[in-house]
Design an enzyme around this catalytic site. Structure first.
Site, PDB file in Angstrom:
ATOM      1  N   SER A 177      -6.932   7.855  -2.385  1.00 25.36           N
ATOM      2  CA  SER A 177      -6.473   6.478  -2.234  1.00 25.36           C
ATOM      3  C   SER A 177      -5.537   6.453  -1.036  1.00 25.36           C
ATOM      4  CB  SER A 177      -5.751   5.984  -3.489  1.00 25.36           C
ATOM      5  OG  SER A 177      -4.514   6.637  -3.660  1.00 25.36           O
ATOM      6  N   LYS A 178      -5.267   5.272  -0.539  1.00 26.55           N
ATOM      7  CA  LYS A 178      -4.334   5.149   0.573  1.00 26.55           C
ATOM      8  C   LYS A 178      -3.816   3.715   0.582  1.00 26.55           C
ATOM      9  CE  LYS A 178      -2.878   8.215   3.571  1.00 26.55           C
ATOM     10  NZ  LYS A 178      -2.524   9.588   3.202  1.00 26.55           N
ATOM     11  N   GLY A 179      -2.590   3.576   0.988  1.00 28.21           N
ATOM     12  CA  GLY A 179      -2.001   2.253   1.084  1.00 28.21           C
ATOM     13  C   GLY A 179      -1.270   2.088   2.400  1.00 28.21           C
TER      14      GLY A 179
ATOM     15  N   ASP B  18       4.009   9.015   3.174  1.00 29.10           N
ATOM     16  CA  ASP B  18       3.137   9.037   4.344  1.00 29.10           C
ATOM     17  C   ASP B  18       3.990   8.663   5.553  1.00 29.10           C
ATOM     18  OD1 ASP B  18       0.841   8.264   6.233  1.00 29.10           O
ATOM     19  OD2 ASP B  18      -0.259   8.893   4.463  1.00 29.10           O
TER      20      ASP B  18
END
Length: 932
Positions: A179-181, A243
């Site tokens: 996943s990534k945001g 991140d």
């Protein structure tokens, strides 16, 4: 444009009104119960809300038929698609004062939105406010990855999508998928302190928007969010990570988790004040170094005991670069650069330079400018990247392989990247190498355009990507095809995400103990700290085994090309892979590789392996395999031994126990048996992944392969790596044949029962193998043992490896011994004697040498080999069914048929080029003889 969208909605107010009505019908909690839908739901309940929405949708479709402008029609239909794809929203939630929240969040079923670019996530949550916008993309229900503070206001979803795709590949060693945001601040302040506060506030808004519409746990009960109509199934797993721009935000995220009473507590964001400090552990660099050591070990060098040259990207204050340059005291760092400085040391003293790098690493906020110039070799120096030009001494020019006496900083950096050294180490941000066929725009990193080089210009023997995206995927492939040693960043630096996953799962375990009163929070935190070394050891083993898997794939690349091509075709047909997106070779490229007698290269294998592992873990989770009591050991092996000893019952009820087991089994199957193993077993036996995993577990158990693998691993740097690879491939051949043998047995496979039944007999046969073989085969066994010993393999292991090819028949022998209640060694003697009499070993060997140039031909050859094993077992069964005279009488009765068969076999073995037709004919005669 936004203006055209506004004009369209205004021009078609009737459609806009219906769309709003549709949204309200789906999500207004005042309208009553919602329809739940989703893959995990057995069926859907038709409600008044459902019927009303269907009626409105029909009205929208009718109204759209009257829209003449194609652009306006597309806009309105996309609104309809997006509303129908919306699963949850916080629009109807109110704060404690009864006011609407100052932001909106929507959860979308991204897979149903065909207009989205590939790869499409499973879900995404979009959060919007006047001051920020954010997005969170998930490849699966159980997924994890970082959230970054983006500066790409116009296309941050595109940025996050690319990162999610990479994260999904990286996450193959852990339970969650990728996943990534990301979020953007719309009108950021130019004042640093204010700017930082705005970023924190935007980050918190994104997380609140996500948690607003995420389910929670209360004990074992799933608690839906307040005033949220759910159009999907329960979905309580949501974790985030640090991140770019959010490296220090973990405690902030966990504060939001606490604010919501979220069940994960401070496991919501790993790496906080009570989590694992990746830089202090050096875990990302240590994991990448496992892969670097493997590259050099396979080149014949132990870089932990032999000096080697290196250039790199980064500085000693950085986690990955700094820790990486402290992994070996034999590192001769000739040059490096970061965004501020260029470091040049053409002939460093390994011991002195190591000590100075350690000092800089320990010095807060250090830069290359802090390096003690007295410790540099002659003509070394540190130069600011803002200089117009840099003077280059003869020593530096020799070290970097350049002739010019002065170069610009950009030219010096390019020379560093092109240096003829042993290792090029990436530990800093930036994409510095592209393929010769790519433009700088393709690399997607404008800041590095002035210094980027092509893969064809790399002269380093090995590239280690401790940092993300130092090299484009096309460049990795181009470099590997030219003989360079490289994996992918997702393989090299996966230890960080692996550590975070262990932290989350340990916290889930220990938080349950805190909730039940078995631990205090202080004791929980102490347990976490005390398990740091255990977690690191587990993570580093994952990196070691993934590197090993790529080595085994590389060793068989040419012969496995067709199988891998079929696998890719199958995955594409099922919608699980897009070769173009992943830069995997198309059919034309595969044909070219086939003509060149070469297969996929390591970076390609790395991507294909990731897709197979992810798919396999998902498929295994959907079976009853994770509930097999025999696989509890895989679950316990995931956790540190001290915690298993104390919290065994809690581990057995861990919320993610099934996913952990499925992931561990998927990794084990692919690492040990190969990328195509499960697909091959399905082709040959028709059995699915769950059964294949069971068969593998049985084979691993009855042959004690864990012990064998440990002995081979212990020989790192003591025997050539190629010898270790040969030994492991011998074990793979054993698994391949015996797993297929068990899969052909009808019915369910009981791991514990079958292992218990076969293991004693297999062990006894292995121990007495020499006395069971005919003289010719006994001599062959002795010859193989000698060959292994000549390769410096210890005597006991040499004998064990040499026996493997003979022991592929052990399952046939033990099965028959159990059936007739005979001594396994005695039965083995009869089995091998029958094989020698009818020359079945030679027939199998001849079959293996046939060209398997098509899938069907490969299956036909495999079937022939299995038939020859089957005939040997059947003839042996006849030989032991009565007294020896009875078998001799049977042979005499069928002397004519046997004589004819012998003649056919002799002709085949003497033929200059035996073919499939000849073996098929002799197989038919054997089948008839066995049935007589």
């Amino acid at each position: 444009s936004e203006q055209l969208i506004q004009q369209t909605l205004a021009a078609h107010a009737d459609v806009a009104r219906l769309l709003i009505h549709l949204f309200e019908t789906h999500f207004d909690p005042a309208l009553g119960a919602a329809t739940l839908r989703g893959a995990s739901m057995a069926s859907s309940t038709v409600t008044g809300r459902h019927l009303a929405a269907a009626g409105i949708r029909a009205q929208v479709e009718d109204a759209l038929e009257r829209v003449k402008n194609p652009d306006e029609d597309r806009i309105l239909r996309l609104y309809l698609t997006l509303i129908e794809a919306t699963l949850r929203t916080n629009y109807y939630q109110r704060d404690e004062s009864g006011n609407r929240k100052p932001y909106l969040s929507f959860k979308l079923d991204s897979l149903s939105i065909r207009e989205l670019p590939l790869p499409r996530p499973m879900f995404e949550i979009s959060v919007y406010s006047p001051s920020m916008e954010g997005i969170h993309l998930r490849a699966g229900k159980v997924a994890r990855g970082g959230i970054r503070w983006s500066d790409r206001r116009e296309d941050f979803r595109t940025e996050v999508l690319g990162l999610m795709k990479a994260q999904n590949v990286k996450n193959v060693v852990i339970v969650p998928m990728g996943s990534k945001g990301g979020f953007v601040v719309k009108n950021p302040s130019s004042e640093r302190a204010v700017f930082q506060k705005e970023g924190v506030a935007a980050y918190q808004t994104l997380l609140r928007g996500m948690l607003d519409i995420t389910d929670n746990f209360r004990g074992a009960e799933v608690i839906p969010p307040r005033d949220v109509v759910r159009r999907d199934a329960d979905d309580p797993y949501l974790v985030v990570a640090a991140d770019k721009g959010t490296a220090t935000f973990s405690d902030i995220a966990n504060g939001v988790s606490e604010e919501y009473g979220f069940w994960l507590g401070d496991a919501f964001a790993s790496g906080g004040s009570q989590g694992y400090d990746h830089k202090a552990m050096g875990i990302t660099a240590r994991g990448a170094w496992e892969l670097v050591k493997r590259h050099f070990r396979e080149l014949g060098t132990d870089i932990q005991s032999t000096d080697f040259t290196c250039v790199g990207v980064g500085d000693m204050s950085g986690d990955v670069f700094g820790n990486g340059m402290l992994r070996s005291r034999h590192t001769k760092l000739l040059a490096a650069f970061d965004h501020r400085h260029i470091f040049l040391d053409p002939n460093p003293d390994p011991e002195k330079s190591f000590a100075e790098r350690q000092r800089l690493f320990d010095l807060p906020r250090s830069s290359w400018a802090d390096y003690d110039k007295k410790l540099m070799s002659k003509s070394g120096g540190v130069f600011d990247r803002s200089l117009k030009s840099i003077p280059l001494s003869p020593e530096v020019r020799t070290g970097l392989g350049i002739k010019a006496e002065r170069l610009t900083p950009a030219e010096v950096i390019q020379a560093i990247l092109k240096a003829e050294v042993d290792l090029l180490w990436f530990g800093g941000i930036g994409t510095y190498i592209k393929a010769s066929s790519e433009s700088h725009a393709d690399a997607g990193d404008r800041a590095s355009d002035a210094v980027r080089i092509d893969a064809t210009q790399i002269r380093a023997k090995v590239v280690g990507e401790g940092a993300n995206l130092g090299v484009t995927q096309r460049a990795r492939i181009e470099y590997a095809l030219a003989g360079g040693r490289i994996n992918t960043d997702a393989i090299d630096n996966s230890a960080g995400v692996d550590t975070s996953d262990h932290e989350v799962n340990l916290k889930i375990l220990l938080n349950a103990a805190v909730a039940s009163g078995d631990l205090t929070m202080k004791q929980r935190n102490q347990n976490l700290r005390e398990r740091t070394d255990d977690v690191a050891a587990h993570v580093l083993r994952d990196n070691y085994l993934q590197g090993l898997a790529l080595t085994l794939a590389e060793a068989q690349a040419a012969e496995r090309l067709d199988a891998e091509a079929r696998l890719m075709h199958g995955m594409e047909k099922a919608g699980k892979l897009d070769r173009a997106v992943e830069f995997l070779p198309d059919d034309t490229a595969i044909a070219q590789r086939r003509a060149q007698e070469r297969g996929l290269v390591r970076p390609e294998h790395a991507v294909l392996m990731a897709y197979v592992k992810n798919t396999l873990a998902h498929e295994l989770t959907a079976t009853d395999l994770p509930d097999d009591s025999q696989l509890k050991q895989d679950l316990f092996a995931y956790f540190p031994p001290a915690l298993v000893e104390r919290f065994r019952p809690q581990i057995e009820t861990h919320r993610l126990r099934r996913e952990i087991i499925a992931t561990c089994v998927a990794n084990e199957l692919v690492n040990r048996c190969g990328i195509t193993f499960v697909a091959d077993m399905n082709e040959r036996t028709g059995r699915g992944p769950g059964d294949t995993a069971r068969a593998y577990a049985i084979v691993r158990g009855i042959y004690d392969l864990d012990g064998l693998w440990s002995e081979v691993t212990a020989l790192d740097n003591l025997v050539p790596a190629a010898v270790q690879t040969e030994m492991l491939l011998a074990a793979s051949r054993l698994i391949d044949r015996t797993a297929a043998w068990f899969l052909r047995v009808p019915g369910a496979l009981d791991i514990a029962g079958v292992t218990q039944a076969f293991k004693p007999g297999v062990g006894a046969l292995a121990a007495r193998l020499g006395e069971t073989l005919p003289a010719s085969q006994e001599a062959e066994l002795a010859r193989r043992v000698t060959l292994w010993q000549e390769k410096r393999v210890p005597a006991a292991l040499a004998e064990r490896i040499a026996k493997l090819d003979f022991l592929v028949s052990a399952v046939d022998i033990v099965k028959l011994a159990i059936a007739v209640r005979a001594d396994v060694a005695e039965l083995g003697r009869r089995f091998f004697a029958v094989g020698a009499r009818f020359r079945l070993d030679l027939l199998r060997m001849t079959a293996r040498k046939l060209a398997a140039d098509t899938a069907w031909r490969k299956l036909a050859i495999g079937a022939l080999i299995e038939d020859f094993y089957g005939h040997q077992a059947d003839l042996t069964a006849r030989a032991v069914s009565g007294n020896e005279n009875a078998f001799e009488a049977w042979l005499a009765t069928h002397a004519a048929e046997i004589s004819h068969l012998d003649a056919l076999v002799t002709e085949i073995l003497q033929a200059p080029a035996p073919d499939l037709a000849m073996l098929t004919v002799v197989n038919r005669h054997l089948r008839a003889l066995v049935a007589a």
